[in-house]
Enzyme design. Sequence first.
Site: not given
Lengths: 351, 351
Positions: A271, A206, A155, A14-16, A11
């Site tokens: 979100n 969530k 992130a 952005n988080w990866g 991955g």
Amino acid sequence: MAKKKKVSLIGSGNWGTVICKILGNNILCNEHLYEKNLPMFVKKELYNGIDLCDIINEKKMNKKYMPHCFIPDNVMASSDLLEVTDRADILVFVLPHQYVREICETLKGHVKNDAIAISLIKGFDVYGNKLDLISNVIRSQLNIPCSVLMGANLAYEVALEMYSEATIGCKDEEVGILMKKLFQTHYFRIVVVDDELTVELGGALKNIVAMGAGFSDGLNGGHNTKSAVIRLGLMEMMSFSKMFFKDSKMSTYFESSGLGDLVTTCYAGRNHRVAKEFASNPQQTLENLEMNLLNGQKLQGPLTAAEVACVLKLHNVEGRFPMFSTIHKICSGEMPVSSFMDCLKNHPEHL
Amino acid sequence: MAKKKKVSLIGSGNWGTVICKILGNNILCNEHLYEKNLPMFVKKELYNGIDLCDIINEKKMNKKYMPHCFIPDNVMASSDLLEVTDRADILVFVLPHQYVREICETLKGHVKNDAIAISLIKGFDVYGNKLDLISNVIRSQLNIPCSVLMGANLAYEVALEMYSEATIGCKDEEVGILMKKLFQTHYFRIVVVDDELTVELGGALKNIVAMGAGFSDGLNGGHNTKSAVIRLGLMEMMSFSKMFFKDSKMSTYFESSGLGDLVTTCYAGRNHRVAKEFASNPQQTLENLEMNLLNGQKLQGPLTAAEVACVLKLHNVEGRFPMFSTIHKICSGEMPVSSFMDCLKNHPEHL
């Protein structure tokens, strides 16, 4: 001396990218435990006409998804999944959930018997009519154990080394300790719990509630209102967990993967942002706002709401999840966004 | 037909004024159940040279503490406590906690045997070396049962009829139903639980954590950081409850009086506001900021932190409550506000 472990990262969103920074640095600090290089799988794509993989390797930056995050020298990006995961002892999954089955199909038969996995993916797997956990796809497809890491982790804040917490869910105590060592830094603090199930459920559910929090803000609800949305949303998350995942423990919702992530997501994040805009300007569509505001990133809330609504309908229990159901109906255009407040006012918690 | 009940309200601050609006209207809608008039005790004080009590009765507004809240016609303000509470069946306490003992002293011997009370007061009673619940002072001084009402209730938002939730803690099921009918409106929604103890503990302890959330924001922490402060704060609230109030139930922290109030208080409200300013400008003192920013209202966080710190020291358990202890030391000037981040980074939850 024990053999050094090879870690592979799948991955590069952005988080990866933030996770490759954390893992790369932690591996460099523990070279006696790990093979020095951290291979990272980058899906083939171009950025300004240049292969994103080459940009990451040459510039040590992911200019497309997380431009300000410095990538350590030992991270080796590649678009060859089997090369990245070859001989891996620890597989770290951090990619959009819609790619998990495809990735696992490719990996099948190429993973070491004693490899272990950890999933940082928030969302559900839907296969035919069945909703399942992403980690279950990894477990069943690759036949290896899979822990999960979830938490209140915007992130870009973790990229800036702002203090954050996360939760690792891992049934095996020893593996939990190993995973914690791999991920924890002075600014990224981790609690390990044995309840893998509820850690993952928190991360998956969530985003539905975050849409509700955005609607509330867009409809000029107050802080009290948002707090009620968060709490009533958590009640529905817990009911859903109890009803469909019998072993889920309610106390795990006190972890960062539960209420921590929920609070952050209801105050910030994509979100909440799009839902708030939508409620303020209902002549806009969610699809347009997603396109205009998110720079190619996807809105997870409406998708998860639809998946969950489908399960609720199948089991004829929509009435017991009025907030989840209303959020889905607003996202799918069946109800006006203004009806969100009626849903709150008539919530069965208060009857 | 059952005799109509007389309700009396003790208090006229910002929250007391909002509550007199709610109760006044609910009584008017249920004249078959209640005596029409709602007497309200107003502490003797002047506003622009005029008796505040007279202003409330003549203008139907509390110009000093909640000027935009309309007071129903059946509310009768008076500064004569015994006149207000004469023959009362239901006593509603909503005043600053430092006045409770004095008020109860005056009421002693003048309250009907079968009267019931409800406390909306957030804070602890400290008598000598002993920390106790406010409701216990009312119970023991007046020898009547006392329920509690707490929740995510910024007063000015409830005054504006923005959707809010609250929790009533009441051991007696029948009384709980009665209290809910008295307080619930279409915008003020109530859940009744039998765990009076934990409902009150939530309301009392959250102001300590709110100071921490303000420090975090003032020190440029992110959303992830604040979420961690809220969660770690909640862990300490729960530990404190378990340690010093054995019958407290952890599940009650999922109510509005628990995490609901905590979230709201950590994003808005006076404690958060002053703490944030203090952390941004540490050359200012908390006392000055309280005076300059709060228009005569009091900061509860530092006081509660000091009271709790005293108990922790007495039992030699400060080390198990690092956030509570650090917040107290910052508020009392023993530590610089910058040390709050070190407290987070070394929190034992993550060891």
